[in-house]
Design an enzyme around this catalytic site. Structure first.
Site, PDB file in Angstrom:
ATOM      1  N   GLU A 119       0.845  -1.197   0.000  1.00 16.81           N
ATOM      2  CA  GLU A 119       0.000   0.000   0.000  1.00 16.81           C
ATOM      3  C   GLU A 119       0.878   1.244   0.000  1.00 16.81           C
ATOM      4  OE1 GLU A 119      -2.055  -0.234   3.734  1.00 16.81           O
ATOM      5  OE2 GLU A 119      -2.937  -2.192   3.302  1.00 16.81           O
ATOM      6  N   LYS A 121       2.165   4.703   1.335  1.00 14.20           N
ATOM      7  CA  LYS A 121       2.195   5.207   2.713  1.00 14.20           C
ATOM      8  C   LYS A 121       1.968   6.715   2.681  1.00 14.20           C
ATOM      9  CE  LYS A 121       5.032   4.877   6.877  1.00 14.20           C
ATOM     10  NZ  LYS A 121       4.949   6.284   7.286  1.00 14.20           N
ATOM     11  N   ASP A 123       1.652  10.526   3.708  1.00 16.94           N
ATOM     12  CA  ASP A 123       2.418  11.366   4.609  1.00 16.94           C
ATOM     13  C   ASP A 123       1.483  12.398   5.236  1.00 16.94           C
ATOM     14  OD1 ASP A 123       4.517  12.474   5.932  1.00 16.94           O
ATOM     15  OD2 ASP A 123       5.243  13.632   4.235  1.00 16.94           O
ATOM     16  N   TYR A 261      -7.910   8.683   4.862  1.00 17.77           N
ATOM     17  CA  TYR A 261      -7.735   7.449   4.096  1.00 17.77           C
ATOM     18  C   TYR A 261      -7.510   6.294   5.072  1.00 17.77           C
ATOM     19  CZ  TYR A 261      -7.487  10.154  -0.173  1.00 17.77           C
ATOM     20  OH  TYR A 261      -7.797  10.973  -1.223  1.00 17.77           O
ATOM     21  N   LYS A 351      10.677   3.167   2.889  1.00 22.16           N
ATOM     22  CA  LYS A 351      10.733   4.620   2.805  1.00 22.16           C
ATOM     23  C   LYS A 351      11.635   5.062   1.656  1.00 22.16           C
ATOM     24  CE  LYS A 351       9.848   6.707   6.483  1.00 22.16           C
ATOM     25  NZ  LYS A 351       8.786   7.283   7.307  1.00 22.16           N
ATOM     26  N   CYS A 445      33.851  20.554  30.059  1.00 18.47           N
ATOM     27  CA  CYS A 445      32.429  20.708  29.807  1.00 18.47           C
ATOM     28  C   CYS A 445      32.168  22.169  29.427  1.00 18.47           C
ATOM     29  CB  CYS A 445      31.633  20.346  31.047  1.00 18.47           C
ATOM     30  SG  CYS A 445      29.891  20.786  30.928  1.00 18.47           S
ATOM     31  N   CYS A 448      30.044  23.713  32.563  1.00 17.68           N
ATOM     32  CA  CYS A 448      30.507  23.862  33.947  1.00 17.68           C
ATOM     33  C   CYS A 448      32.025  23.738  34.077  1.00 17.68           C
ATOM     34  CB  CYS A 448      29.817  22.830  34.844  1.00 17.68           C
ATOM     35  SG  CYS A 448      30.369  21.145  34.542  1.00 17.68           S
ATOM     36  N   CYS A 463      30.664  14.814  30.535  1.00 14.14           N
ATOM     37  CA  CYS A 463      31.028  15.764  31.567  1.00 14.14           C
ATOM     38  C   CYS A 463      31.036  15.011  32.890  1.00 14.14           C
ATOM     39  CB  CYS A 463      30.008  16.897  31.605  1.00 14.14           C
ATOM     40  SG  CYS A 463      29.985  17.804  33.154  1.00 14.14           S
ATOM     41  N   CYS A 469      26.553  19.919  37.461  1.00 20.86           N
ATOM     42  CA  CYS A 469      26.591  20.573  36.158  1.00 20.86           C
ATOM     43  C   CYS A 469      25.183  21.089  35.826  1.00 20.86           C
ATOM     44  CB  CYS A 469      27.050  19.594  35.073  1.00 20.86           C
ATOM     45  SG  CYS A 469      26.976  20.303  33.419  1.00 20.86           S
TER      46      CYS A 469
END
Length: 708
Positions: A119, A121, A123, A261, A351, A445, A448, A463, A469
């Site tokens: 079928e 597909k 969107d 549909y 897809k 990081c 921090c 980190c 942090c």
DNA sequence: GCGCTACGCCCGTAATTATA
DNA sequence: TATAATTACGGGCGTAGCGC
């Protein structure tokens, strides 16, 4: 009922039936047989009749399609059966692998030809329509698959769906959609199921699933109208559809060119189908529009040809399609294959390759997630691709960055993977000028300044400052409040950032002492009485949340939504879970040594124990949990059902699967934790033991009956 | 080795509320 | 009253790593 009333009722019925029949010819068959004026006259007569006799008006009347008064808010609605998603595939090999997997799981030989349906597909926006007694009762969005939003008033305005199910008496004239072209309809060569479908009984309750879309030409016209009215045009059809369907004023939806549909069934009571194609024929006969171009295929080679045919005709469909769906036609085979977590094993989406564009990569930033993981993000010169303007894209991690050799300043190819997530595909190396800068991953990081640590055999860099942090705290709290965790309404990322910034929240537990901080909350930006009330109400509601949401919300490594549910279903109470040993944890399904260790370490940490105590002090209830919520109520839900002896109707593994499918467990031996023993022919010591323990013993017939 | 989950991330639209 | 900011929700992927 008086004679007059009966007459009025009869006229009303006749008008409703006639108008809906014309609707169908106009919107579905695209072959109207009366003029617009004649149609308007009928419609006006119905409206006048209902205005004069309001008692006649009902929700199945076509007059309800024009929309009603706005509502205050959308309510939640639990799907009768969860709305799952599909596994995706991207090329021929994926499809062939799918076919092989199916045959392996069904014990079919490699040269066996499975019958599939292919079928297109669509969107758009996934939707479930529930008909009770043949009348449209509820329309609900997909939501998280378990609970969606009730958008019934908006759904009623969609012109090409039936407000009540009426078997199609015209018989052969089905599924001749505009744009169907030369492709043979599924129903044309096999008229059999359709006559069967229209003659059989209506289901007492049925959930019709499908996709709400705006056809491309209607979307363009809508935009032309908006521009002429001085409004901004919508950017793409799918998001407009989503916005319109969730609009609180159904008159907006009525004015929009929405179409529905149908593609599958959820719950279906009082009617069953042997094959998916039977269902589609039934849906068609009941007045639903089914996408054109559905093809029945024997074996995977025909499937691949059908996929190619749909892709060739992609541009000729009246709506956007983003691929095709392959389903096993036979419902028995579907049932035997079953499901994995969120998707059926008997279906696969195919897809199409995403549209690509070229743009400049301006800079690479680093974000800190709730687990401390540092994620590089591409800041892009905004570019229109796949229907939206893309300006950011994740670069995943350092290795990925190095593998693709992406540098700041590069021209890069960008696409929306699966037409959704922006992705940097590759740099255009040949366009380099020498000014591009290789990205050096920070050793501190960015938030921090704590050192960045690398764990051996792990790709991610983290980190090290787990506790303080601010970036991690923000992300942790936001995760805790998010929809799939505690779902605290009114607490989004911006507010979380403020709360953390102001020092009002340093851990999750602090949320539960905000009641006493009204003044401080009111002092925050964009926070006045209403917002504070909403926030506190949201937090209050979360105090009684089920423990699997709490467990997931805590963000323990390797414990996501699924594992959290499993664990809570297995242990039943917070105390049992928190005090479980490594071995006990591993007894739960899907939990292995790594996950168990992660949990045990978490619960053993004094700071986390303090966190739980603080939450408890703040009024969080940690209620016991009986069952995983995804499964419908069933006598075997959460029960332990042991099978012994030989069953005549199925093998032992089938029986075990049937029990598990209904939320039960089926261990190999009887203990005092066993709830039922199913005793087949020649049952031996297990039956004896069960009798001794005084357990419920079921015969095979009892068992089959309970299975339902 | 395969299948599945965990995790992190993005954009457009409507609704809601604060604020100018 | 108009505008701006924020939230929620619709649309799912890629990658790593665990469980079986």
């Amino acid at each position: 009922m008086s004679v007059d009333e009966a007459k009025l009722r009869g006229r009303w019925e006749a008008l409703v039936a006639e108008i809906e029949a014309h609707n169908r010819r106009y919107y579905i068959d695209a072959s109207p047989i009366i003029s617009d004026r004649a149609y308007d006259a009928l419609f006006r007569e119905l409206q006048e009749l209902e205005d004069a006799h309001p008692a006649l008006r009902s929700q199945e009347s076509p007059t309800q399609r024009v929309g009603g008064l706005p509502v205050d808010a959308l309510s939640k609605f639990t799907h009768p059966t969860p709305m799952l998603s599909l596994q995706n595939s991207y090329d021929e090999q994926d499809i062939r692998d799918f076919d092989e997997r199916v045959k392996r799981q069904l014990d079919l030989s490699a040269d066996h030809s499975v019958r599939y349906l292919v079928e297109p597909k669509l969107d758009g926006m996934a939707m479930e329509l529930i008909y009770e007694g043949g009348v449209l009762a509820v329309g609900v969005t997909r939501g998280d698959g378990l609970v969606g939003e009730n958008v019934t008033p908006n759904v009623r305005t969609i012109r090409n769906l039936p407000l009540r199910l009426v078997p199609d008496s015209t018989g052969e004239q089905v599924s001749s959609t505009a744009g169907s072209g030369s492709q043979a309809s599924l129903f044309a060569p096999t008229p059999g199921p359709q006559t069967k479908a229209s003659s059989a009984a209506l289901p007492t309750r049925v959930a019709i699933r499908g996709e709400v879309v705006m056809p491309q030409d209607s979307f363009q016209k809508l935009n032309e109208r908006r521009v002429s009215e001085g409004l901004e045009p919508y950017v793409n059809a799918r998001n407009s559809t989503s916005g319109t369907v969730r609009n609180l004023d159904s008159r907006i939806a009525a004015a929009a060119p929405l179409r529905f549909y149908a593609h599958s069934a959820g719950v279906c009571e009082g009617r069953s189908f042997e094959r998916h194609s039977d269902f589609l024929a039934f849906a068609d006969a009941m007045g639903f529009q089914v996408p054109a171009g559905i093809t029945a295929c024997d074996g995977i080679d025909e499937v691949i040809a059908a996929l190619a045919a749909i892709e060739d005709r992609r541009a000729s469909y009246p709506y956007d399609i983003d691929g095709a769906v392959v389903k096993i036609d036979d419902h028995d085979l579907q049932a035997r294959l079953g499901f994995v977590s969120r998707s059926p094993r008997w279906s696969m989406a195919y897809k199409y390759a995403a549209e690509q564009a070229t743009t400049r990569l301006l800079a690479i930033d680093v974000q800190v997630g709730r687990t401390g993981v540092l994620t590089p993000v591409a800041r892009l010169e905004p570019v229109f691709v796949g229907g939206v303007v893309v300006s950011n894209a994740t670069l995943h991690n350092r290795d990925e960055l190095e593998r693709k050799d992406i540098r700041a300043g590069d021209l890069v190819v960008v696409q929306r993977a699966g037409d959704v997530i922006p992705q940097v595909v590759r740099p255009l190396v040949e366009k380099r000028t020498g000014t591009e800068v290789t990205f050096v991953f920070p050793d501190q990081c960015p938030e921090c300044r704590a050192p960045v640590v690398e764990v051996e055999d792990e790709v991610a860099l983290r980190c090290a400052n787990e506790v303080d942090c601010p970036a991690q705290t923000r992300a942790r709290v936001a995760h805790f409040a998010s929809r799939k965790a505690l779902d605290i309404e009114g607490l989004g990322v911006k507010l979380v950032a403020q709360l953390v910034e102001e020092g009002l929240v340093r851990s999750i537990a602090d949320l539960y002492s905000l009641d006493g901080q009204r003044t401080a909350l009111l002092a925050l930006e964009r926070m006045a009485e209403t917002s504070v009330d909403n926030l506190l109400a949201g937090i209050e509601a979360s105090r009684s949340a089920p423990i699997h949401r709490l467990l997931f919300g805590l963000g323990i490594r390797f414990v996501g939504e699924t594992v959290a549910k499993r664990l809570c279903g297995h242990f039943g109470s917070w105390e049992a879970l928190a005090s479980a040993t490594q071995e006990e944890l591993e007894e739960a399904e899907e939990v292995g040594p790594i996950v168990a260790d992660s949990l045990r370490t978490w619960f053993a940490d004094e700071r986390n124990q303090q966190l739980i105590t603080a939450m408890s002090d703040g009024g969080v209830q940690f209620p016991d949990e009986a069952r995983p919520e995804a499964l419908p109520a069933h006598p075997f839900l959460g029960k332990s059902v042991v099978v012994t002896g030989t069953l005549s109707s199925m093998g032992r593994s089938e029986a075990k699967a049937a029990i598990e499918a209904r939320g039960g467990k089926s261990p190999g031996s009887v203990s005092k934790k066993t709830d039922y023993l199913v005793a087949g022919e020649n049952a031996g010591s297990k039956l004896e033991k069960a009798r001794k323990l005084g357990l419920n013993v079921l015969s095979e017939d009892d068992f089959l009956q309970l299975l339902g």
